[in-house]
Design an enzyme around this catalytic site. Structure first.
Site, PDB file in Angstrom:
ATOM      1  N   GLU A 178      45.143  34.067  43.303  1.00 50.39           N
ATOM      2  CA  GLU A 178      43.760  33.981  43.770  1.00 50.39           C
ATOM      3  C   GLU A 178      43.461  32.651  44.440  1.00 50.39           C
ATOM      4  OE1 GLU A 178      40.976  34.865  40.643  1.00 50.39           O
ATOM      5  OE2 GLU A 178      41.963  36.768  40.149  1.00 50.39           O
ATOM      6  N   LYS A 211      50.677  38.255  43.183  1.00 48.46           N
ATOM      7  CA  LYS A 211      49.361  38.017  43.787  1.00 48.46           C
ATOM      8  C   LYS A 211      48.767  36.778  43.137  1.00 48.46           C
ATOM      9  CE  LYS A 211      45.631  40.705  42.830  1.00 48.46           C
ATOM     10  NZ  LYS A 211      44.740  39.729  42.162  1.00 48.46           N
ATOM     11  N   ASP A 253      50.205  40.059  39.010  1.00 43.99           N
ATOM     12  CA  ASP A 253      49.269  38.933  39.130  1.00 43.99           C
ATOM     13  C   ASP A 253      49.814  37.671  38.488  1.00 43.99           C
ATOM     14  OD1 ASP A 253      46.956  39.320  40.558  1.00 43.99           O
ATOM     15  OD2 ASP A 253      45.828  40.169  38.878  1.00 43.99           O
ATOM     16  N   ASP A 305      45.623  41.010  36.269  1.00 46.22           N
ATOM     17  CA  ASP A 305      45.152  40.334  35.056  1.00 46.22           C
ATOM     18  C   ASP A 305      43.827  40.935  34.576  1.00 46.22           C
ATOM     19  OD1 ASP A 305      43.525  39.277  37.002  1.00 46.22           O
ATOM     20  OD2 ASP A 305      44.018  37.179  36.610  1.00 46.22           O
ATOM     21  N   SER A 306      43.325  41.947  35.297  1.00 42.67           N
ATOM     22  CA  SER A 306      42.193  42.735  34.793  1.00 42.67           C
ATOM     23  C   SER A 306      42.558  43.379  33.462  1.00 42.67           C
ATOM     24  CB  SER A 306      41.802  43.820  35.807  1.00 42.67           C
ATOM     25  OG  SER A 306      42.938  44.561  36.212  1.00 42.67           O
ATOM     26  N   GLU A 344      37.856  40.725  47.768  1.00 40.23           N
ATOM     27  CA  GLU A 344      37.029  41.295  46.690  1.00 40.23           C
ATOM     28  C   GLU A 344      35.587  40.797  46.767  1.00 40.23           C
ATOM     29  OE1 GLU A 344      38.627  40.918  42.713  1.00 40.23           O
ATOM     30  OE2 GLU A 344      36.789  41.700  41.808  1.00 40.23           O
TER      31      GLU A 344
HETATM   32  O1  KIV Z   1      43.412  41.952  38.257  1.00 42.53           O
HETATM   33  C1  KIV Z   1      43.158  42.883  39.030  1.00 42.53           C
HETATM   34  O2  KIV Z   1      43.199  44.057  38.656  1.00 42.53           O
HETATM   35  C2  KIV Z   1      42.794  42.551  40.389  1.00 42.53           C
HETATM   36  C3  KIV Z   1      42.221  43.640  41.237  1.00 42.53           C
HETATM   37  C4  KIV Z   1      40.891  44.023  40.761  1.00 42.53           C
HETATM   38  C5  KIV Z   1      42.228  43.284  42.657  1.00 42.53           C
HETATM   39  O3  KIV Z   1      42.956  41.448  40.793  1.00 42.53           O
END
Ligand code: KIV
Length: 267
Positions: free
Chosen positions: A121, A119, A90, A51-52, A184
């Protein structure tokens, strides 16, 4: 002429086993077909559709505005390119916080889009969500330490130093069934302690060299993003500067009439 050997895909069990095989894991984010093809061909173990993308693709200040539909869209783009590596997508903010049922429903959407794993959080707070997604037979990568979706609770993107909380989160995420976890933004010694405390691979980003693998954001690794430069980023190329130069040359040649030349035309 013989055919090239068949490509052996990286599976979730392969990824997990890297830890016991003393094999370090290289992960990079990617959000589109071309980037995913390059990363896969370059030999990464996994692509994270992170989600970056809210920051580096969409231009937001945080990842919070990213929707599940947007992650699914980018996952489909990535999945069309990948022949070998693992694809982790994500679960964005708002797609798993309501209930374990919501987490499963969201994770299913990302697997249907082509992800092999999701993934999410958090540690103790998200134990029921992780357990429910794992129970639905969907592999989960955890993400502890500096969790960008908690930016407002943390008061910014700050290094997390509470060792007890971090170790508790790591143990909970592993116990809930995660096959690996991102760690992280924690001091190097804590990254190492978490890695020693769990039996699944830890993928560090700003967590020092003691983790089992590393992940970097595509735009950071290639020098394409100047919004901010975290200390943990190593830029392996300066593609932003190279692209600016190339496009400036193009502008000059178009304006001077040098491009297109005769060889660029059709007879
Ligand atoms: O969203 C993302 O790119 C991430 C990484 C920085 C681990 O969660």
């Amino acid at each position: 002429m013989s055919n090239p050997p068949p490509v052996k895909p990286v599976t979730v069990p392969d990824f997990r086993a890297a830890r016991t095989q003393n094999r370090r894991l290289a992960v990079v984010t990617a959000y589109d077909f071309t980037a995913a093809k390059i990363a896969d061909e370059a030999g990464v173990d996994a692509i994270l559709v992170g989600d970056s993308l809210g920051m580096v693709v969409q231009g937001h200040a945080t990842s919070l505005p990213v929707s599940l539909a947007e992650i699914a869209y980018h996952t489909r783009c990535v999945a069309r390119a990948v022949k070998r590596c693992l694809i982790v997508a994500d679960l964005p903010f708002g797609s798993y916080q309501e209930s374990p049922r919501q987490a499963v429903r969201s994770a299913v959407k990302l697997l249907k889009a082509g992800a092999h794993a999701v993934k999410l959080e958090g540690g103790e707070r998200v134990l029921p969500a992780v357990a429910a997604v794992v129970a639905a037979d969907i592999p989960v990568m955890g993400h502890i330490g500096l969790t960008p979706q908690s930016v407002h609770r943390m008061g910014g993107f700050k290094v997390q130093r509470d060792a007890d909380a971090l170790l508790a989160d790591a143990r909970v995420v592993e116990a809930a069934g995660a096959f690996s976890m991102v760690v992280e933004g924690v001091p190097t010694d804590l990254g190492t302690r978490v890695t020693q405390a769990v039996g699944v691979p830890t993928i560090g980003i700003g967590a020092g060299p003691g983790c089992d693998g590393q992940v970097l954001v595509w735009h950071d690794l290639l020098g394409l993003f100047d919004g901010f430069r975290p200390k943990f980023v190593k830029r392996y190329a300066e593609l932003g500067a190279a692209a600016r130069e190339a496009i400036a040359s193009y502008c000059t040649e178009v304006r001077s009439g040098q491009f297109p030349a005769a060889e660029h035309g059709f007879k």
